[in-house]
Write a protein that holds these residues in place. Sequence first.
Motif, PDB file in Angstrom:
ATOM      1  N   ARG A 146       0.825  -1.215   0.000  1.00 21.81           N
ATOM      2  CA  ARG A 146       0.000   0.000   0.000  1.00 21.81           C
ATOM      3  C   ARG A 146       0.856   1.261   0.000  1.00 21.81           C
ATOM      4  NH1 ARG A 146      -3.986  -1.123   4.868  1.00 21.81           N
ATOM      5  NH2 ARG A 146      -2.463  -2.742   5.386  1.00 21.81           N
ATOM      6  N   MET A 147       1.973   1.233   0.731  1.00 19.88           N
ATOM      7  CA  MET A 147       2.835   2.412   0.767  1.00 19.88           C
ATOM      8  C   MET A 147       3.656   2.571  -0.507  1.00 19.88           C
ATOM      9  SD  MET A 147       4.114   2.601   4.745  1.00 19.88           S
ATOM     10  CE  MET A 147       4.654   0.880   4.880  1.00 19.88           C
ATOM     11  N   PRO A 153       2.779   2.069  -8.895  1.00 19.96           N
ATOM     12  CA  PRO A 153       1.391   1.603  -8.775  1.00 19.96           C
ATOM     13  C   PRO A 153       1.111   0.280  -9.481  1.00 19.96           C
ATOM     14  CG  PRO A 153       1.535   3.492 -10.264  1.00 19.96           C
ATOM     15  CD  PRO A 153       2.860   3.378  -9.587  1.00 19.96           C
ATOM     16  N   HIS A 154       1.780   0.027 -10.602  1.00 18.88           N
ATOM     17  CA  HIS A 154       1.468  -1.194 -11.354  1.00 18.88           C
ATOM     18  C   HIS A 154       1.989  -2.431 -10.623  1.00 18.88           C
ATOM     19  CE1 HIS A 154       1.802   2.237 -14.157  1.00 18.88           C
ATOM     20  NE2 HIS A 154       0.698   1.712 -14.687  1.00 18.88           N
ATOM     21  N   LEU A 159       1.231  -7.068  -6.787  1.00 19.48           N
ATOM     22  CA  LEU A 159       1.589  -7.730  -5.533  1.00 19.48           C
ATOM     23  C   LEU A 159       0.380  -7.851  -4.609  1.00 19.48           C
ATOM     24  CD1 LEU A 159       5.052  -6.057  -4.806  1.00 19.48           C
ATOM     25  CD2 LEU A 159       4.623  -8.330  -5.745  1.00 19.48           C
ATOM     26  N   TRP A 160      -0.428  -6.824  -4.598  1.00 17.15           N
ATOM     27  CA  TRP A 160      -1.644  -6.821  -3.771  1.00 17.15           C
ATOM     28  C   TRP A 160      -2.561  -7.976  -4.156  1.00 17.15           C
ATOM     29  CZ3 TRP A 160      -3.096  -4.407   0.533  1.00 17.15           C
ATOM     30  CH2 TRP A 160      -4.446  -4.283   0.845  1.00 17.15           C
ATOM     31  N   GLU A 161      -2.718  -8.162  -5.459  1.00 16.23           N
ATOM     32  CA  GLU A 161      -3.580  -9.253  -5.933  1.00 16.23           C
ATOM     33  C   GLU A 161      -2.934 -10.612  -5.672  1.00 16.23           C
ATOM     34  OE1 GLU A 161      -5.469 -10.874 -10.153  1.00 16.23           O
ATOM     35  OE2 GLU A 161      -4.861  -8.770  -9.963  1.00 16.23           O
ATOM     36  N   LEU A 162      -1.632 -10.711  -5.910  1.00 19.90           N
ATOM     37  CA  LEU A 162      -0.932 -11.988  -5.733  1.00 19.90           C
ATOM     38  C   LEU A 162      -0.962 -12.475  -4.289  1.00 19.90           C
ATOM     39  CD1 LEU A 162       2.222 -11.503  -7.994  1.00 19.90           C
ATOM     40  CD2 LEU A 162       0.344 -13.104  -8.363  1.00 19.90           C
ATOM     41  N   THR A 163      -1.026 -11.537  -3.349  1.00 18.77           N
ATOM     42  CA  THR A 163      -1.010 -11.923  -1.938  1.00 18.77           C
ATOM     43  C   THR A 163      -2.419 -12.115  -1.371  1.00 18.77           C
ATOM     44  OG1 THR A 163      -0.667  -9.559  -1.426  1.00 18.77           O
ATOM     45  CG2 THR A 163       1.256 -10.999  -1.375  1.00 18.77           C
ATOM     46  N   SER A 173      -7.341   1.183   1.936  1.00 18.77           N
ATOM     47  CA  SER A 173      -7.001   2.309   2.801  1.00 18.77           C
ATOM     48  C   SER A 173      -5.501   2.342   3.066  1.00 18.77           C
ATOM     49  CB  SER A 173      -7.758   2.205   4.125  1.00 18.77           C
ATOM     50  OG  SER A 173      -7.404   1.002   4.795  1.00 18.77           O
ATOM     51  N   TRP A 174      -5.009   3.514   3.361  1.00 17.47           N
ATOM     52  CA  TRP A 174      -3.608   3.680   3.755  1.00 17.47           C
ATOM     53  C   TRP A 174      -3.413   2.984   5.113  1.00 17.47           C
ATOM     54  CZ3 TRP A 174       0.619   5.310   1.327  1.00 17.47           C
ATOM     55  CH2 TRP A 174       1.744   5.674   2.077  1.00 17.47           C
ATOM     56  N   PRO A 175      -2.304   2.282   5.321  1.00 21.38           N
ATOM     57  CA  PRO A 175      -2.107   1.588   6.605  1.00 21.38           C
ATOM     58  C   PRO A 175      -1.985   2.576   7.765  1.00 21.38           C
ATOM     59  CG  PRO A 175      -0.098   1.545   5.296  1.00 21.38           C
ATOM     60  CD  PRO A 175      -1.163   2.088   4.400  1.00 21.38           C
ATOM     61  N   GLU A 176      -2.377   2.135   8.936  1.00 21.11           N
ATOM     62  CA  GLU A 176      -2.307   2.967  10.131  1.00 21.11           C
ATOM     63  C   GLU A 176      -1.284   2.383  11.102  1.00 21.11           C
ATOM     64  OE1 GLU A 176      -6.038   3.658  11.957  1.00 21.11           O
ATOM     65  OE2 GLU A 176      -6.979   4.468  10.145  1.00 21.11           O
ATOM     66  N   SER A 177      -0.511   3.269  11.694  1.00 18.80           N
ATOM     67  CA  SER A 177       0.521   2.847  12.640  1.00 18.80           C
ATOM     68  C   SER A 177      -0.076   2.644  14.024  1.00 18.80           C
ATOM     69  CB  SER A 177       1.631   3.897  12.709  1.00 18.80           C
ATOM     70  OG  SER A 177       2.544   3.606  13.739  1.00 18.80           O
TER      71      SER A 177
END
Length: 243
Positions: A146-147, A153-154, A159-163, A173-177
């Motif tokens: 996400r970051m 972006p591509h 990677l997002w889909e593969l995982t 959403s952007w990750p939250e710490s």
Amino acid sequence: VEPDDMFDRFGADATRLYVLFASPPEKDMIWEAKRSASGEQEYPGIEGAFRYIARVWRLVARWHDGILGAGEPGADLTEAQRAVRRKTHQTIRRATDAFEDRLRLNTVVAALMELTNTLYDFTEATPSPGANDRAVVAEAISALSRMLAPFAPHVASELWELTGHAGLLTQASWPESNEDLAREDLIEIPVQVNGKLRSKVFVAPDATKETLEAAALADERVVALVDGKVIAKVIVVPGRLVN
């Protein structure tokens, strides 16, 4: 510089990552290029960006099967597992702050590279990963994807889909710490005697003045330096130093 040439040679993501990392938005960018011994044009900076993207890809490929469907990290984590979670949440905090503070994009990329290095170190030290190993890495790679999205972006979307994530990365959403997870277990505090650095002690981040003073006075080097002397004054700056 003709961007189409860069796209053909390195891909759009590597070109974009390099441009955003190489120079702050408010400054002009020097496009680095040189000739090789054979006379071929080389671009060291963008080649480094290309290698980094490939490195992230190899990392995800290494963990792909293990992190699909991985659950949440458990409570009984090892120190190495806690260190991965700590680095993940520290990176989220650092990247978020850098985006919000004058778009310091090069700082964000540097933070992502450090997180990637941590994950590689953990991978090499974990030949037979268990459930918690897979869980902390899954959390880290989810945040990393996400970051990375604003810069590459591509690849990040792939990677997002593969995982195993449902939906598009652009809708995530952007990750939250989590500040509790980002907090260091121990921090290093310099100890000065008469204004000169003589030693260091390791204490909890929220250590009180009394705890810091006691730790400094119990340090072997400090004991040797003040033995037989009267300490006239002790200055304690919590989280910073003891003098």
